[in-house]
Design an enzyme around this catalytic site. Structure first.
Site, PDB file in Angstrom:
ATOM      1  N   GLY A  10      -1.942   4.481   3.924  1.00  0.00           N
ATOM      2  CA  GLY A  10      -1.035   3.893   4.612  1.00  0.00           C
ATOM      3  C   GLY A  10       0.402   4.172   4.257  1.00  0.00           C
ATOM      4  N   GLU A 102      -4.718   5.196  -3.545  1.00  0.00           N
ATOM      5  CA  GLU A 102      -6.135   5.667  -4.425  1.00  0.00           C
ATOM      6  C   GLU A 102      -6.821   6.048  -3.788  1.00  0.00           C
ATOM      7  OE1 GLU A 102      -7.608   2.241  -4.796  1.00  0.00           O
ATOM      8  OE2 GLU A 102      -9.410   2.405  -6.455  1.00  0.00           O
ATOM      9  N   THR A 124       2.490   5.231  -3.036  1.00  0.00           N
ATOM     10  CA  THR A 124       1.730   4.064  -3.051  1.00  0.00           C
ATOM     11  C   THR A 124       3.173   3.137  -3.221  1.00  0.00           C
ATOM     12  OG1 THR A 124       0.665   1.640  -3.507  1.00  0.00           O
ATOM     13  CG2 THR A 124       0.651   3.963  -5.379  1.00  0.00           C
ATOM     14  N   ASP A 126       2.800   0.011  -4.033  1.00  0.00           N
ATOM     15  CA  ASP A 126       2.091  -1.170  -4.571  1.00  0.00           C
ATOM     16  C   ASP A 126       2.511  -0.308  -6.630  1.00  0.00           C
ATOM     17  OD1 ASP A 126       2.028  -1.817  -2.589  1.00  0.00           O
ATOM     18  OD2 ASP A 126      -0.379  -1.495  -2.410  1.00  0.00           O
ATOM     19  N   ARG A 170      -1.555  -5.956  -2.799  1.00  0.00           N
ATOM     20  CA  ARG A 170      -2.960  -5.978  -3.402  1.00  0.00           C
ATOM     21  C   ARG A 170      -3.764  -6.547  -4.452  1.00  0.00           C
ATOM     22  NH1 ARG A 170      -7.843  -5.805   0.120  1.00  0.00           N
ATOM     23  NH2 ARG A 170      -6.611  -5.619   2.160  1.00  0.00           N
ATOM     24  N   GLU A 220       0.437 -10.810  -1.989  1.00  0.00           N
ATOM     25  CA  GLU A 220       0.124 -10.373  -1.400  1.00  0.00           C
ATOM     26  C   GLU A 220      -1.282 -11.106  -1.895  1.00  0.00           C
ATOM     27  OE1 GLU A 220      -0.028  -7.995   1.334  1.00  0.00           O
ATOM     28  OE2 GLU A 220      -0.745  -6.673   0.097  1.00  0.00           O
ATOM     29  N   GLN A 272       8.805  -3.671   4.142  1.00  0.00           N
ATOM     30  CA  GLN A 272       8.853  -3.055   2.523  1.00  0.00           C
ATOM     31  C   GLN A 272       8.447  -1.667   2.805  1.00  0.00           C
ATOM     32  OE1 GLN A 272       6.588  -6.136  -0.347  1.00  0.00           O
ATOM     33  NE2 GLN A 272       6.316  -6.227   1.435  1.00  0.00           N
TER      34      GLN A 272
END
Ligand code: F6P
Length: 340
Positions: A10, A102, A124, A126, A170, A220, A272
């Site tokens: 991503g 990852e 990332t 995240d 996630r 999410e 985002q």
């Protein structure tokens, strides 16, 4: 040396800053040349790449996205290490800098075990990678989510509504935790912590009773009570995992039903990940890019650059990929004191 550089997985604000940092340092300090590989590992196995001279990275630090493109292609579905080595040899490419999360870094680790000269850069929004204090992109997404919460709060207050804000994440709730804290959320729901609907209702009603417009921030990947899996928007992603999305809408409907408070939801989604990186992410990503070139120069194959406090160093890729960096319980408890 001739170094291939690729972005995979991503996209993420700061990817271009890494590319610029690597090319600038590699060119100026070591006299290396670069090949920009298109669309991650796809470009490497399909031999799709271009020269990346220094003038091509001018002014790139503030640009969102990635000038190289990205994909979730795994080289192991397309000829594996042998094909990667073959293309590298034909292009006289001495090493690869792989910028990714990852999945990308796991691929890099496997390629390294097969003898490919590779160095990783953790990316990332995240912030879920172990062995680095922060990944670039996270600060930008938290800033975007926080500003969105601030904006959603004023409309919720005007209408005396409850607002559920769904952010990405996630497997981990770092974005939800940080943006929720920064935005003064009345409840934060993350994948790592099971919270029953009664408790969420309690937080929402208590905020409403104090005359506030309740704001709930949900990642999410949060699994609602009674369910075993996160809410999916339908379809699967490049790794064959269900695409997530919709838990905010589900919660808003449920909260309205149980509390009688008019509720709305907003999924922030790709906002985002898009646009310019924050100053923090530009600095971190530029330092990561420069450090990746140092690692190549010193033949630190199979490593990843990492932030340790305020210093950038390298760690073995297997340390970064063996488990996700989840939100520790004490960090959630610390935040939950402010709920309701
Ligand atoms: O970048 C990671 C991430 O933000 C996850 O939180 C999310 O599930 C995923 O990207 C969605 O991205 P895509 O739709 O590109 O698969």
């Amino acid at each position: 040396m001739r170094i291939g550089i690729l972005t995979s997985g991503g996209d993420c604000p700061g990817l271009n800053s890494v590319i610029r940092g690597a090319v600038m340092k590699g060119d100026r300090i070591y006299g290396h040349t670069f090949l920009g590989v298109h669309d991650g590992w796809r470009g490497l196995v399909e031999d799709d790449m271009r020269d990346l001279p220094r003038h091509d990275v001018r002014g790139l630090s503030r640009q969102g996205g990635t000038i190289l493109g990205t994909s979730r292609t795994s080289p192991f579905d397309h000829g594996g290490s042998d094909r990667v080595k073959e293309v590298m040899a034909s292009r006289e490419m001495d090493a690869v800098i792989a910028i990714g999360g990852e999945g990308t870094l796991t691929v890099a680790k496997l390629l390294h075990e097969d003898g490919v000269k590779v160095v990783g850069v953790p990316k990332t929004i995240d912030n879920d990678l172990s062995a680095t204090d922060y990944t670039f992109g996270f600060d930008t997404s938290v800033a975007i989510a926080t500003e969105s919460i601030d904006r959603l709060r004023t409309t919720a207050e005007s209408h005396h509504r409850c607002m559920v804000v769904e952010v990405m994440g996630r497997h981990v709730g770092w974005i939800a935790l940080h943006a929720g804290l920064a935005g003064g959320a009345h409840a934060i729901l993350i994948p790592e912590v099971r919270v029953g609907m009664d408790e969420v209702v309690g937080w929402v009603e208590s905020a409403k009773d104090r005359g506030r417009a309740p704001v709930v921030v949900v990642a999410e990947g949060f699994v609602p009570e009674g369910d075993t899996e996160a809410v999916s928007s339908g379809g699967v992603d490049g790794f064959g995992r269900p695409r997530l999305g919709g838990v905010g809408q589900y919660l808003a409907a449920e909260l309205e039903k149980r509390t009688g408070i008019e509720s709305r939801s907003m999924m922030l989604g790709y906002l985002q990940r898009g646009g310019v990186p924050t100053a923090f992410d530009r600095v971190l990503a530029t330092r990561f890019g420069a450090a990746a070139v140092d690692a190549v120069q010193h033949s630190e194959w199979g490593t990843m650059v990492s932030l340790d406090g305020i210093d950038v160093s390298t760690v073995a890729l297997h340390r970064a990929t063996r488990q996700l960096k989840t939100v520790p319980e004490h960090r959630y408890e610390e935040a939950s004191i402010l709920f309701g």
